[in-house]
Design an enzyme around this catalytic site. Structure first.
Site, PDB file in Angstrom:
ATOM      1  CB  SER A  44      -0.965  -0.043   1.181  1.00 26.21           C
ATOM      2  OG  SER A  44      -2.051   0.842   0.985  1.00 26.21           O
ATOM      3  CG  ASP A 157      -4.455  -1.959   0.753  1.00 26.57           C
ATOM      4  OD1 ASP A 157      -3.307  -2.426   0.845  1.00 26.57           O
ATOM      5  OD2 ASP A 157      -4.802  -0.901   1.285  1.00 26.57           O
TER       6      ASP A 157
END
Length: 293
Positions: A44, A157
């Site tokens: 991320s 993610d």
């Protein structure tokens, strides 16, 4: 530092949206203290910092973040009604402007980026191809940013499966792993007021990341834990403060000897090898089949 000191390290960078800006300060302080980073893995926002750093463009990222205020942060987000309320096109434009068509093979050190394949439900490790695609896949927070379609699969993610990718470096036989963990400090909510949608999603992701990271962190030789409590998901306009927190955490870890464990483990390893070699030579010279060690 003694002759047995080792300042070559690899970094695993945690997820964390705006909290992840602390990684910049950590890297700056480590380099300032003479540590040489030999490989990096990120998830991320950790993936964003890892990518820019591995391409020698960390200053580009830092200067861009420092230029943001509340208004300009808002305008980096394009809103969507499909798969998440942020489309991600404006972010991709920024990455393209900064990184162009850079590929993993162009990095100065090995780079690994994690994402989650929404179709298969498995972790996906990016290590080849264009880096901006790996970044966009890794930052797709479920429900917040639209899943990213890449080579026939949808990605979200990397924090869903692996927020702190220590094990990726470990499995690649990369040594001296320092984990930068951002979820040790989670603010407690005041009882009473019901959380909103965004707060619920982000706190839930933070809690999941904390416990997933704990399962991975034991494979790191050292851990740095910036206190980024109070920094919300989109607080990128707080870059100066958050980067400073990362710098302070790294300085404190070094001062307290957290990274000394790397030198101590290396020294122990070499001492064991030296001892075993001496014992082997003695056995050969004495012609004995056994010798107490």
């Amino acid at each position: 530092m003694s002759i047995f000191s080792n300042k070559k390290i690899s970094l695993a960078l945690d997820s964390g949206s705006a909290k992840g800006m602390a990684h910049i300060g950590v890297i700056e302080e480590l380099e300032n203290k003479g540590y040489k980073i030999t490989a990096v893995a990120g998830t991320s926002m950790g993936a964003v910092v890892a990518a820019y750093y591995s391409l020698g463009k960390l200053d580009v990222l830092k200067n861009w973040l420092l230029s943001l205020n509340k208004k300009s942060t808002f305008f980096t987000l394009d809103f969507s009604l499909s798969g998440g309320f942020i489309g991600g096109k404006k972010l991709m434009q920024a990455f393209e402007e900064h990184l162009g068509n850079a590929e993993f093979k162009d990095t100065k050190i090995p780079l690994f980026i994690t994402a989650t394949n929404l179709d298969t439900g498995k972790e996906h490790i990016f290590y080849e191809g264009q880096i901006i695609h790996a970044i966009r896949a890794s930052i797709s927070v479920p429900g917040v940013m639209r899943p990213y379609l890449y080579e026939g699969n949808y990605f979200v993610d990397g924090a869903v499966t692996n927020p702190l990718p220590v094990d990726i470096l470990h499995n690649k036989k990369i040594k001296n792993i320092v984990a930068v963990h951002l979820h040790e400090y989670i603010d407690e909510r005041e009882a009473g007021a019901a959380p909103g949608l965004i707060e619920t999603m982000m706190r839930s992701m933070g809690i999941v990341s904390r416990y997933l990271a704990k399962a991975k962190i034991s494979e790191a030789m050292a851990v740095i834990e910036p206190d980024v409590s109070g920094v919300d998901m989109f607080h990128f306009y707080q870059a100066d403060s958050v980067i400073s927190r990362g710098r302070k955490a790294a300085a404190l870890a070094i001062e307290n000897g957290a990274l000394d464990s790397i030198s101590l483990k290396m020294l122990t390893f070499f001492k064991e090898k030296i001892s075993n070699r001496i014992i082997y030579i003695l056995k050969r010279k004495l012609g004995k089949g056994s010798l107490e060690e």
